[in-house]
Design a protein around this motif. Structure first.
Motif, mmCIF file in Angstrom:
data_model
loop_
_atom_site.group_PDB
_atom_site.id
_atom_site.type_symbol
_atom_site.label_atom_id
_atom_site.label_comp_id
_atom_site.label_asym_id
_atom_site.label_seq_id
_atom_site.Cartn_x
_atom_site.Cartn_y
_atom_site.Cartn_z
ATOM 1 N N GLY A 158 -3.202 -9.313 7.820
ATOM 2 C CA GLY A 158 -4.395 -9.306 6.972
ATOM 3 C C GLY A 158 -4.051 -9.267 5.493
ATOM 4 N N ALA A 159 -3.063 -8.456 5.129
ATOM 5 C CA ALA A 159 -2.675 -8.343 3.719
ATOM 6 C C ALA A 159 -2.157 -9.668 3.179
ATOM 7 C CB ALA A 159 -1.616 -7.251 3.560
ATOM 8 N N LEU A 160 -1.314 -10.339 3.961
ATOM 9 C CA LEU A 160 -0.763 -11.613 3.508
ATOM 10 C C LEU A 160 -1.829 -12.703 3.504
ATOM 11 C CD1 LEU A 160 2.714 -11.475 5.262
ATOM 12 C CD2 LEU A 160 2.181 -11.094 2.852
ATOM 13 N N LYS A 169 -4.071 -8.405 -5.594
ATOM 14 C CA LYS A 169 -3.245 -7.226 -5.335
ATOM 15 C C LYS A 169 -3.834 -6.462 -4.155
ATOM 16 C CE LYS A 169 -1.779 -4.983 -9.022
ATOM 17 N NZ LYS A 169 -1.838 -4.206 -10.299
ATOM 18 N N VAL A 170 -3.019 -6.181 -3.157
ATOM 19 C CA VAL A 170 -3.477 -5.511 -1.936
ATOM 20 C C VAL A 170 -2.670 -4.239 -1.714
ATOM 21 C CG1 VAL A 170 -3.758 -5.695 0.566
ATOM 22 C CG2 VAL A 170 -4.187 -7.693 -0.879
ATOM 23 N N ALA A 171 -3.366 -3.142 -1.454
ATOM 24 C CA ALA A 171 -2.725 -1.872 -1.121
ATOM 25 C C ALA A 171 -2.926 -1.584 0.366
ATOM 26 C CB ALA A 171 -3.316 -0.737 -1.953
ATOM 27 N N VAL A 172 -1.851 -1.215 1.050
ATOM 28 C CA VAL A 172 -1.906 -0.841 2.464
ATOM 29 C C VAL A 172 -1.563 0.641 2.576
ATOM 30 C CG1 VAL A 172 -0.987 -1.230 4.770
ATOM 31 C CG2 VAL A 172 -1.235 -3.159 3.193
ATOM 32 N N GLU A 206 2.245 -7.544 -6.144
ATOM 33 C CA GLU A 206 1.012 -7.901 -5.434
ATOM 34 C C GLU A 206 0.741 -7.017 -4.224
ATOM 35 O OE1 GLU A 206 0.798 -12.657 -5.715
ATOM 36 O OE2 GLU A 206 2.655 -11.907 -4.799
ATOM 37 N N LEU A 207 1.761 -6.369 -3.715
ATOM 38 C CA LEU A 207 1.627 -5.648 -2.447
ATOM 39 C C LEU A 207 2.184 -4.229 -2.569
ATOM 40 C CD1 LEU A 207 0.640 -6.141 0.448
ATOM 41 C CD2 LEU A 207 2.905 -7.015 1.019
ATOM 42 N N PHE A 208 1.346 -3.265 -2.162
ATOM 43 C CA PHE A 208 1.703 -1.839 -2.211
ATOM 44 C C PHE A 208 1.586 -1.267 -0.806
ATOM 45 C CE2 PHE A 208 -0.086 2.458 -2.119
ATOM 46 C CZ PHE A 208 0.737 3.185 -2.959
ATOM 47 N N ASP A 222 -6.981 -4.884 -5.620
ATOM 48 C CA ASP A 222 -8.232 -5.626 -5.455
ATOM 49 C C ASP A 222 -8.807 -5.418 -4.054
ATOM 50 O OD1 ASP A 222 -8.034 -6.882 -8.022
ATOM 51 O OD2 ASP A 222 -6.521 -8.222 -7.170
ATOM 52 N N LEU A 223 -7.984 -4.884 -3.162
ATOM 53 C CA LEU A 223 -8.378 -4.647 -1.775
ATOM 54 C C LEU A 223 -7.505 -3.539 -1.210
ATOM 55 C CD1 LEU A 223 -9.802 -5.468 0.946
ATOM 56 C CD2 LEU A 223 -7.917 -7.101 1.262
#
Length: 327
Positions: free
Chosen positions: A50-52, A63-66, A89-91, A158-159
Motif C-alpha cells: 500500500g505504501a509503495l 510522503k508516507v509514514a508506516v 518519502e518513506l518513514f 501526506d498519508l
C-alpha cells in the motif's frame, strides 16, 4: 489496502480500516526475511504494498509514514523499507516486544539512514515483582509519546498507514514467552492503550495530512486457551469460581484405521479425533481434507488476491507472483 488508499487519494474518505487476513508485516522483500525463522503467518505485506502504491501511483501522496504497534517487530516491513531506500518519502516506526527468545528477535535499534525507528519494549517476564517504566503499558505509552509522535510529526507525512496488531493485549496468546501458549505474558495492553495509540497517530494525521489514515489489521489471536485440568468454560488465568459445577463425562471409543504398506515399511495409524471437553461425539464431525482439495482452495484465494491487485494497479508482477505461489 490499495482500494482504501485510492479512496483517500480521491478524497472520498479520510480514514479507512482494513480487516486483512492473513497479516503481512513479517513478509519481506522476497517473502522470507533473512535470519528469521519464518514469515509469521504472513504472505503479502499489505502495508508495504500500500505504501509503495501510494508513492508510485497517487499524485496526492509524496510522503508516507508506516506505524506498526503489533507486539512483534515488523521485520518484513523494515526490510522492504531499507531495500527500497527512499528515506525522504518513506518513514517506518515499530513499537514491539524485544527479547532473544521472542519472535522475530529483531528491531532492537534504529536505522537512521533509511528513516527507520524501532522502539523495543522490555517484556514483563523480565520484571518479576516490581514496577518498571520500561515494561508493560507504561513503556508502550511512553514510547508512543516520546519517540513515535515527535519523529512522525517532524517527517510531515501526506498519508499514515498503521499496522495495527492487537496481540499485545493482556493475556493474548500471541505475546507469550517462547511461543508457549501457557507461558508468561510479555505485554498487558488494554483497549484504552490501543485507543491511545490510534488517537495519537490520528492527531498527527490531522495536523499534517488532513486526517488521512489507513489502519490495517495485523496480529491478534485471543485469550488464554481452555485448560484441560479445568472445568468446561473456565479459562486459564481467570479467577476461580466459587460455584460447584457437576460435569458429566462421556467416554468415547475411537476406532483407529491402519493402512497396509509394502514389506519393510512401517504401518502408521491415522490420527484419531479427540472430542472436545463438554461436547458429545455426535456434535463433532471429522472433516477430512486431502492436499488436492486444500491446494484448490488456496488457488481460488490467490486468484482473488491477484485480481484485486491487478484492478488496484499496485502490483505490476501480480501474475508472476500468482504463478510462483501456485506452483
Amino acid at each position: 489496502v490499495i482500494c482504501a488508499i485510492n479512496m483517500l487519494n480521491d478524497k472520498r474518505r479520510k480514514t479507512v480500516s482494513c480487516i486483512v487476513r492473513p497479516p503481512g508485516h513479517h513478509a519481506g522483500y522476497r517473502g522470507h526475511v533473512a535470519n528469521s525463522v519464518s514469515c509469521g503467518f504472513c504472505i503479502f505485506n499489505s502495508v508495504a504494498i500500500g505504501a509503495l502504491h501510494a508513492l508510485n501511483n497517487c499524485a496526492g501522496f509524496k510522503k508516507v509514514a508506516v506505524v506498526d504497534f503489533d507486539v512483534h517487530h515488523g521485520n518484513g516491513t523494515e526490510e522492504i523499507v531499507k531495500i527500497v531506500n527512499r528515506p525522504e518519502e518513506l518513514f517506518f516506526a515499530s513499537i514491539h516486544l524485544h527479547d532473544e527468545n521472542f519472535y522475530p528477535g529483531s528491531g532492537d535499534c534504529d536505522a537512521i539512514a533509511e528513516n527507520v525507528i524501532n522502539i523495543p519494549l522490555n517484556p514483563l517476564w523480565n520484571n518479576r515483582g516490581g514496577y518498571d517504566v520500561n515494561c508493560g503499558r507504561t513503556a508502550f505509552r511512553n514510547g508512543v509519546t516520546q519517540r513515535l509522535l515527535p519523529a512522525m510529526r517532524a517527517f510531515k507525512p501526506d498519508l499514515i498507514l498503521i499496522s495495527a496488531g492487537f496481540d499485545g493485549a493482556k493475556n493474548d496468546i500471541g505475546n507469550k514467552r517462547d511461543g508457549n501458549r501457557v507461558g508468561e505474558v510479555g505485554l498487558d495492553l488494554t483497549r484504552d492503550d490501543f485507543q491511545f495509540a490510534v488517537a495519537s497517530c490520528k492527531q498527527v494525521a490531522d495536523i499534517c495530512c488532513d486526517g488521512k489514515c489507513v489502519l490495517v489489521l495485523e496480529g491478534g489471536y485471543g485469550k488464554f486457551p481452555v485448560a484441560k485440568s479445568k472445568s468446561p468454560g473456565e479459562q486459564m488465568g481467570s479467577p476461580t469460581s466459587t460455584k460447584t459445577t457437576t460435569t458429566t463425562t462421556t467416554t468415547t471409543t475411537t476406532t483407529t484405521k491402519t493402512t497396509t504398506k509394502a514389506a519393510g515399511e512401517e504401518s502408521l495409524p491415522s490420527s484419531p479425533v479427540t472430542p472436545q471437553v463438554g461436547k458429545s461425539a455426535e456434535e463433532l464431525e471429522t472433516v477430512s481434507l486431502n492436499m488436492e482439495e486444500l491446494a484448490e482452495n488456496c488457488t481460488y484465494a490467490i486468484k482473488g488476491l491477484t485480481a484485486a491487485l491487478k484492478q488496484g494497479g499496485g502490483l505490476s508482477n501480480s501474475s508472476k507472483m500468482y504463478n510462483m505461489i501456485h506452483t
